[in-house]
Design an enzyme around this catalytic site. Structure first.
Site, PDB file in Angstrom:
ATOM      1  N   GLY A  54     -53.410  14.789  26.397  1.00  0.00           N
ATOM      2  CA  GLY A  54     -54.259  14.068  25.448  1.00  0.00           C
ATOM      3  C   GLY A  54     -55.129  15.058  24.693  1.00  0.00           C
ATOM      4  CB  SER A  55     -58.137  14.556  22.628  1.00  0.00           C
ATOM      5  OG  SER A  55     -59.096  14.089  23.551  1.00  0.00           O
ATOM      6  CB  VAL A  81     -60.052  13.221  26.824  1.00  0.00           C
ATOM      7  CG1 VAL A  81     -59.765  12.558  28.165  1.00  0.00           C
ATOM      8  CG2 VAL A  81     -60.588  12.196  25.834  1.00  0.00           C
ATOM      9  CD  GLU A 130     -49.218  21.095  28.719  1.00  0.00           C
ATOM     10  OE1 GLU A 130     -49.507  21.558  27.592  1.00  0.00           O
ATOM     11  OE2 GLU A 130     -48.708  21.774  29.612  1.00  0.00           O
ATOM     12  CD  GLU A 158     -53.888  17.778  17.949  1.00  0.00           C
ATOM     13  OE1 GLU A 158     -54.791  17.417  18.728  1.00  0.00           O
ATOM     14  OE2 GLU A 158     -52.725  18.031  18.315  1.00  0.00           O
TER      15      GLU A 158
END
Ligand code: UN1
Length: 499
Positions: free
Chosen positions: A230-231, A234, A252, A387
């Site tokens: 995820g981000s 987080v 990741e 991003e």
């Protein structure tokens, strides 16, 4: 469950169960806003039940021979093959991925299942000679315990499979929170495992929101391992909370992946690759090509054709085989993507194509956004560094190979990268110098294969890799075993020295 609108429940132990407080949330299609289903909205108490179920299942599962565990994965792979079209249709409906790509997403899980299943017959340890006579040493791998898995919506089946299948074959049990935007295709992936004979409690699912279910999984004292996609923001907070509890954590996270095009490159090939890398999956991949770094006159020689091709990419229903770009996952995501584009235009960046929310009636209220190319993007600007997670390509010019590498490396992320050149020396130099976990030569930044390690450097990850042979280290503890068959006390570092 595959026919909307459905009611999706948690899966704890051997049963599909509602939330303790019966709460649900609505799942709507990003293509046309239609109701796909209602999904149970879990809370900490549901996570407690799921973790207890995973703990209870651990003893029997962790002592099942690894090759037998692997055989369940083989059977699940066969079921996924048979159900691929059905699951792909659910995925396309719930999160908007084009059908062809949705099938690819499931294929990646099938490939992972065959690889992970066969790992049940390896899970190698090592032997090494002892420094003493009549003594031996070797290592073996032990399961760790309960793994908390938290995944993103953009690869609802493939990415969870990278975590769940290796964790299972290693003998761990799992509590999984699929992404709230794509819970149904995830549940169908899990169903294949249950139908293949995975014992009750080995894989539990709690649906819901990150702040509620995700946070409870991270903070639970009995989830010893956390695997997250995820981000970066987080991921960082998971590392903070989980780190204090001394959990093993694999993260990741984001990407800002560059393609460098050298003047000597096959520019037709580079254009094909950039279009697929930037606009495939509507740019909603961690690996998406979000920066095109063009060196010297390659810019003037390729930009016209690139823009013409991007302009002609067809937006539409992901179920329609002529569609090239499906919708973005949600209204909020589209607003976020459009915000990046508007700010870049306000900053003086040249909009070459796209950049407007479509008003076309045929797109019927879905969260569509066209393939967008912004040229002359300034180094260090927001669009050059952040991003976007949408079909937006930032074109940045460079005067030399060295400058292109410097630009490629000046972002906080480092997942994937690519260089197009016919010069082998330059290609290999780029492979060494590009700061990313994956580098492609003469191919786009997307399209990692299941049997190679996947992951990134810098703010993209925390040093672990999924895919291929890499995750088996992460999901096991090494046990070192010494066997002394001399029948006497032998003191290492003492009895074998005469000094
Ligand atoms: C992701 O976007 O999180 O390499 C995963 C690729 C795919 C996986 C992407 N095989 O693009």
């Amino acid at each position: 469950m595959t026919n909307p609108p459905f009611l999706l429940l948690h899966h704890i132990g051997s049963a599909d169960v509602p939330s303790d407080n019966s709460a649900v949330f609505e799942l709507r299609s990003p293509t046309d806003g239609s109701l796909v289903g209602h999904v149970s909205r879990g809370a900490a108490i549901d996570v407690d039940r799921a973790v207890a179920s995973a703990r209870a299942a651990f003893d029997a599962w962790s002592t099942t021979p690894a090759p037998v565990r692997g055989e369940i994965l083989f059977r699940a792979a066969t079921l996924l093959e048979a159900r691929k079209d059905t699951i792909a249709a659910v995925m396309a409906k719930e999160m908007g991925k084009r059908l062809e790509e949705a099938r690819g997403d499931i294929q990646e899980a099938i490939d992972t299942a065959f690889y992970a299943g066969s790992e049940g017959r390896r899970l190698f340890g090592r032997t090494a000679p002892s420094e003493l006579r009549d003594k031996m040493g070797f290592t073996l791998r032990r399961p760790i315990g309960v793994v908390g898995v938290i995944t993103a919506w953009n690869f609802p089946v493939a990415v969870p499979s990278w975590k769940i299948l290796p964790a299972l074959v290693c003998g761990n049990t799992i509590v999984w929170k699929p992404a709230e935007e794509a819970p149904a295709s995830g549940a169908l992936f899990a169903q294949a495992l249950w139908d293949a004979g995975l014992p009750p409690g080995v894989l539990n699912i709690v649906h819901g929101l990150g702040e509620e279910v995700g946070a409870a999984i991270v903070a639970h004292p009995d989830t010893q391992v956390l695997a997250f996609t995820g981000s970066t923001s987080v991921g960082r907070s998971i590392a903070e909370t989980g780190g204090r509890l001394l959990k093993r954590i694999s993260l990741e996270m984001g990407g800002k992946n560059p393609v460098i095009v050298m003047p000597d490159a096959d520019l037709g090939l580079a254009i094909d690759g950039v279009l697929w890398g930037a606009f495939g999956t509507a740019g909603q991949r961690c690996t998406a090509t979000s920066r095109l770094i063009v060196v010297g006159d390659a810019h003037s020689r390729m930009i016209g054709d690139l823009v013409e091709r991007a302009k002609s990419m067809r937006l539409g229903d992901p179920m329609d085989s002529t569609t090239e770009v499906g919708p973005l996952v949600s209204e909020a995501q589209r607003a976020r993507v459009h915000g990046f584009v508007e700010r870049a235009i306000a900053d003086g960046t040249t909009l070459r194509c796209g950049g407007r929310i479509p008003t076309d009636a045929s797109l019927g209220g879905g969260w569509f956004y066209p393939a967008t190319i912004l040229d002359e993007v300034v180094r260090g600007s927001e669009l050059a560094m952040s991003e976007v997670f949408g079909p937006v390509l930032a074109v940045i010019r460079a005067d030399s190979f060295d400058e292109a590498i410097e630009i490629a490396n000046e972002v906080p992320y480092g997942l994937s990268s690519s260089i197009y050149t016919r010069d082998i020396n330059q290609a290999i130099r780029a492979v060494h110098r590009l700061q990313s976990g994956i580098t492609y030569v003469n191919a786009p930044t997307i399209g990692a294969e299941a049997h190679f390690p996947f992951g990134g450097v810098k703010d993209t990850g925390n040093g672990h890799r999924e895919g291929g042979w890499a995750p088996y280290d992460f999901f096991t503890e090494l046990k070192t075993v010494y066997i002394d068959y001399s029948g006497a006390l032998q003191r290492a570092q003492i009895d074998n020295r005469d000094d």
